[in-house]
Design a protein around this motif. Structure first.
Motif, short mmCIF file in Angstrom:
data_model
loop_
_atom_site.label_atom_id
_atom_site.label_comp_id
_atom_site.label_asym_id
_atom_site.label_seq_id
_atom_site.Cartn_x
_atom_site.Cartn_y
_atom_site.Cartn_z
N UNK A 1 52.87 70.66 39.74
CA UNK A 1 54.09 71.45 39.75
C UNK A 1 55.09 70.93 38.72
N UNK A 2 55.19 69.62 38.59
CA UNK A 2 56.10 69.05 37.59
C UNK A 2 55.66 69.44 36.19
N UNK A 3 54.37 69.41 35.92
CA UNK A 3 53.87 69.81 34.60
C UNK A 3 54.11 71.30 34.37
N UNK A 4 53.95 72.12 35.40
CA UNK A 4 54.20 73.56 35.26
C UNK A 4 55.67 73.81 34.97
N UNK B 1 44.72 60.32 54.21
CA UNK B 1 44.69 59.79 52.84
C UNK B 1 44.40 60.93 51.87
N UNK B 2 43.43 61.78 52.21
CA UNK B 2 43.11 62.92 51.36
C UNK B 2 44.34 63.82 51.20
N UNK B 3 45.07 64.07 52.28
CA UNK B 3 46.27 64.90 52.23
C UNK B 3 47.34 64.30 51.34
N UNK B 4 47.55 63.00 51.42
CA UNK B 4 48.55 62.33 50.58
C UNK B 4 48.15 62.42 49.11
N UNK B 5 46.86 62.19 48.82
CA UNK B 5 46.39 62.26 47.43
C UNK B 5 46.55 63.68 46.89
N UNK B 6 46.17 64.66 47.67
CA UNK B 6 46.31 66.06 47.24
C UNK B 6 47.78 66.45 47.07
N UNK B 7 48.63 65.93 47.94
CA UNK B 7 50.06 66.22 47.84
C UNK B 7 50.63 65.65 46.54
N UNK B 8 50.26 64.44 46.21
CA UNK B 8 50.74 63.85 44.95
C UNK B 8 50.18 64.59 43.75
N UNK B 9 48.91 64.97 43.84
CA UNK B 9 48.29 65.73 42.75
C UNK B 9 49.01 67.06 42.56
N UNK B 10 49.29 67.74 43.64
CA UNK B 10 50.00 69.02 43.58
C UNK B 10 51.41 68.83 43.03
N UNK B 11 52.05 67.75 43.42
CA UNK B 11 53.39 67.45 42.92
C UNK B 11 53.38 67.26 41.41
N UNK B 12 52.38 66.53 40.90
CA UNK B 12 52.27 66.34 39.45
C UNK B 12 51.99 67.66 38.74
#
Length: 92
Positions: free
Chosen positions: A37-40, A24-35
């Motif tokens: 990267x999209x903002x960057x 669950x932590x990995x999925x949450x971090x993955x989504x956070x990282x994806x957001x």
């Protein structure tokens, strides 16, 4: 036999429970990282657009300056002295 099976299930349950938290932590971090990267990417695209617009604006200013200089050069009257009495034509 039943005690060993219960023990295996208990260990399996604890392992799944602890690794499930990590998943669950990995999925949450993955989504956070994806957001992030999209903002960057969006920031980078915005900066590129800003730089392009600035360059186009400078180009337009240079073109306007060149055009106005050409108009000034071609429409100016020949130099005349401020006081016509002192000029080569004199007063008639």
């Amino acid at each position: 036999m039943m005690d060993a099976l219960a023990m295996v299930f208990a260990v399996l349950f604890v392992v799944l429970l602890s690794s499930g938290g990590w998943m669950v932590w990995g999925v949450v971090e993955s989504r956070k990282r994806s957001r992030e990267l999209a903002m960057a990417r969006e920031r980078e695209e915005t900066e590129r657009l800003r730089l392009r617009l600035t360059a186009e604006e400078r180009l337009q200013e240079r073109a306007d300056h060149i055009y106005l200089d050409a108009v000034r050069r071609h429409t100016e009257l020949p130099d005349r002295p401020d006081n016509e009495d002192e000029g080569p034509r004199g007063r008639a």
